[in-house]
Enzyme design. Structure first.
Site, PDB file in Angstrom:
ATOM      1  N   ASP A  30       0.851  -1.187   0.000  1.00  0.00           N
ATOM      2  CA  ASP A  30       0.000   0.000   0.000  1.00  0.00           C
ATOM      3  C   ASP A  30       0.892   1.244   0.000  1.00  0.00           C
ATOM      4  O   ASP A  30       1.922   1.286   0.669  1.00  0.00           O
ATOM      5  CB  ASP A  30      -0.903   0.009   1.240  1.00  0.00           C
ATOM      6  CG  ASP A  30      -2.065   0.977   1.100  1.00  0.00           C
ATOM      7  OD1 ASP A  30      -3.209   0.513   0.969  1.00  0.00           O
ATOM      8  OD2 ASP A  30      -1.822   2.209   1.110  1.00  0.00           O
ATOM      9  N   ILE A  31       0.494   2.257  -0.748  1.00  0.00           N
ATOM     10  CA  ILE A  31       1.299   3.483  -0.885  1.00  0.00           C
ATOM     11  C   ILE A  31       1.304   4.298   0.410  1.00  0.00           C
ATOM     12  O   ILE A  31       2.230   5.085   0.661  1.00  0.00           O
ATOM     13  CB  ILE A  31       0.776   4.328  -2.088  1.00  0.00           C
ATOM     14  CG1 ILE A  31       1.867   5.240  -2.617  1.00  0.00           C
ATOM     15  CG2 ILE A  31      -0.473   5.093  -1.730  1.00  0.00           C
ATOM     16  CD1 ILE A  31       1.538   5.852  -3.971  1.00  0.00           C
ATOM     17  N   ASN A  87     -12.972  -3.173   2.389  1.00  0.00           N
ATOM     18  CA  ASN A  87     -13.900  -2.072   2.649  1.00  0.00           C
ATOM     19  C   ASN A  87     -14.879  -1.968   1.484  1.00  0.00           C
ATOM     20  O   ASN A  87     -14.462  -2.045   0.327  1.00  0.00           O
ATOM     21  CB  ASN A  87     -13.134  -0.750   2.794  1.00  0.00           C
ATOM     22  CG  ASN A  87     -12.275  -0.726   4.035  1.00  0.00           C
ATOM     23  OD1 ASN A  87     -12.681  -1.210   5.092  1.00  0.00           O
ATOM     24  ND2 ASN A  87     -11.080  -0.162   3.931  1.00  0.00           N
ATOM     25  N   GLY A  93     -15.673   3.243   4.099  1.00  0.00           N
ATOM     26  CA  GLY A  93     -14.546   4.087   3.702  1.00  0.00           C
ATOM     27  C   GLY A  93     -13.800   3.617   2.463  1.00  0.00           C
ATOM     28  O   GLY A  93     -12.625   3.924   2.291  1.00  0.00           O
ATOM     29  N   GLN A  94     -14.505   2.881   1.585  1.00  0.00           N
ATOM     30  CA  GLN A  94     -13.839   2.450   0.347  1.00  0.00           C
ATOM     31  C   GLN A  94     -13.506   3.671  -0.509  1.00  0.00           C
ATOM     32  O   GLN A  94     -14.352   4.539  -0.727  1.00  0.00           O
ATOM     33  CB  GLN A  94     -14.743   1.484  -0.443  1.00  0.00           C
ATOM     34  CG  GLN A  94     -14.071   0.909  -1.694  1.00  0.00           C
ATOM     35  CD  GLN A  94     -14.944  -0.109  -2.430  1.00  0.00           C
ATOM     36  OE1 GLN A  94     -16.107  -0.328  -2.084  1.00  0.00           O
ATOM     37  NE2 GLN A  94     -14.372  -0.717  -3.453  1.00  0.00           N
ATOM     38  N   HIS A 100     -10.161  -5.022  -3.374  1.00  0.00           N
ATOM     39  CA  HIS A 100      -8.813  -5.279  -2.880  1.00  0.00           C
ATOM     40  C   HIS A 100      -8.908  -5.775  -1.451  1.00  0.00           C
ATOM     41  O   HIS A 100      -9.723  -5.289  -0.663  1.00  0.00           O
ATOM     42  CB  HIS A 100      -7.949  -4.017  -2.936  1.00  0.00           C
ATOM     43  CG  HIS A 100      -8.611  -2.789  -2.416  1.00  0.00           C
ATOM     44  ND1 HIS A 100      -9.528  -2.070  -3.152  1.00  0.00           N
ATOM     45  CD2 HIS A 100      -8.510  -2.146  -1.227  1.00  0.00           C
ATOM     46  CE1 HIS A 100      -9.958  -1.047  -2.448  1.00  0.00           C
ATOM     47  NE2 HIS A 100      -9.356  -1.071  -1.258  1.00  0.00           N
ATOM     48  N   HIS A 102      -6.996  -5.769   1.950  1.00  0.00           N
ATOM     49  CA  HIS A 102      -5.893  -5.224   2.747  1.00  0.00           C
ATOM     50  C   HIS A 102      -5.360  -6.361   3.612  1.00  0.00           C
ATOM     51  O   HIS A 102      -6.143  -7.047   4.282  1.00  0.00           O
ATOM     52  CB  HIS A 102      -6.387  -4.129   3.699  1.00  0.00           C
ATOM     53  CG  HIS A 102      -6.931  -2.901   3.043  1.00  0.00           C
ATOM     54  ND1 HIS A 102      -6.193  -1.754   2.881  1.00  0.00           N
ATOM     55  CD2 HIS A 102      -8.153  -2.632   2.524  1.00  0.00           C
ATOM     56  CE1 HIS A 102      -6.935  -0.825   2.303  1.00  0.00           C
ATOM     57  NE2 HIS A 102      -8.139  -1.332   2.076  1.00  0.00           N
TER      58      HIS A 102
HETATM   59  P1  5GP Z   1      -9.812   1.516   0.453  1.00  0.00           P
HETATM   60  O1  5GP Z   1      -9.895   2.809   1.221  1.00  0.00           O
HETATM   61  O2  5GP Z   1     -10.520   1.636  -0.884  1.00  0.00           O
HETATM   62  O3  5GP Z   1     -10.227   0.309   1.213  1.00  0.00           O
HETATM   63  O4  5GP Z   1      -8.267   1.298   0.171  1.00  0.00           O
HETATM   64  C1  5GP Z   1      -7.576   1.862  -0.885  1.00  0.00           C
HETATM   65  C2  5GP Z   1      -6.109   1.735  -0.562  1.00  0.00           C
HETATM   66  O5  5GP Z   1      -5.370   1.948  -1.746  1.00  0.00           O
HETATM   67  C3  5GP Z   1      -5.609   2.763   0.454  1.00  0.00           C
HETATM   68  O6  5GP Z   1      -5.049   2.102   1.575  1.00  0.00           O
HETATM   69  C4  5GP Z   1      -4.590   3.585  -0.324  1.00  0.00           C
HETATM   70  O7  5GP Z   1      -3.479   3.976   0.446  1.00  0.00           O
HETATM   71  C5  5GP Z   1      -4.205   2.643  -1.447  1.00  0.00           C
HETATM   72  N1  5GP Z   1      -3.791   3.297  -2.681  1.00  0.00           N
HETATM   73  C6  5GP Z   1      -4.452   4.295  -3.332  1.00  0.00           C
HETATM   74  N2  5GP Z   1      -3.784   4.643  -4.446  1.00  0.00           N
HETATM   75  C7  5GP Z   1      -2.684   3.841  -4.499  1.00  0.00           C
HETATM   76  C8  5GP Z   1      -1.606   3.731  -5.431  1.00  0.00           C
HETATM   77  O8  5GP Z   1      -1.512   4.429  -6.436  1.00  0.00           O
HETATM   78  N3  5GP Z   1      -0.659   2.793  -5.163  1.00  0.00           N
HETATM   79  C9  5GP Z   1      -0.724   1.981  -4.055  1.00  0.00           C
HETATM   80  N4  5GP Z   1       0.270   1.108  -3.895  1.00  0.00           N
HETATM   81  N5  5GP Z   1      -1.737   2.072  -3.162  1.00  0.00           N
HETATM   82  C10 5GP Z   1      -2.691   2.981  -3.387  1.00  0.00           C
END
Ligand code: 5GP
Ligand code: ZN
Length: 114
Positions: A30-31, A87, A93-94, A100, A102
């Site tokens: 994750d970034i 999520n 909070g998606q 994906h 986590h």
């Molecule tokens: P969500 O909030 O949808 O469950 O999780 C999305 C996740 O994607 C977040 O933890 C966010 O840090 C990660 N993310 C968003 N953009 C990027 C990206 O460009 N590269 C990577 N490696 N992670 C990303």
């Protein structure tokens, strides 16, 4: 999916720290890690949310969990414990609408999540 950030990562248009890849699955760091280990496991097929998963996707979804099992071995967190999270939509909070998992570990986590 032209504007999907994870589809762009799959296509190599956006770089990532790749940990695992096969024909169906990609896993990368994750970034913005929220734990010492914070990996995202995604299917190469674009599926927006769990709500859009079809019965025919069952092997693909199963593979995400098999991949998680390998990832936690690579990261060395399988014994101490880790969390796997999907999520879905606003209340959870998606932020990226390509499913994906986590995989988070390396620190003690509280329950229930906020
Ligand atoms: P969500 O909030 O949808 O469950 O999780 C999305 C996740 O994607 C977040 O933890 C966010 O840090 C990660 N993310 C968003 N953009 C990027 C990206 O460009 N590269 C990577 N490696 N992670 C990303
Ligand atoms: Zn996508």
């Amino acid at each position: 999916m032209q504007e999907c950030i994870f589809c762009k990562i799959i296509d190599g248009k956006i770089p990532c720290k790749k940990l695992f890849e096969n024909e169906h699955i990609l896993a990368f760091d994750d970034i913005e890690p929220q734990a010492p280990t914070h990996v995202l496991i995604i299917p190469k097929k674009h599926i927006s949310t769990i709500n859009e998963i079809q019965f025919e996707d069952k092997n693909l979804i199963g593979e995400m969990f098999i991949s998680a099992k390998e990832i936690v071995k690579i990261k060395g967190v399988q014994k101490q414990g880790y969390r796997t999270i999907f999520n879905t939509n606003e209340y959870a909070g998606q932020t990226v609408f390509h499913i994906h998992m986590h995989v988070m570990g390396g620190r003690r986590m509280s329950w229930p999540p906020g």
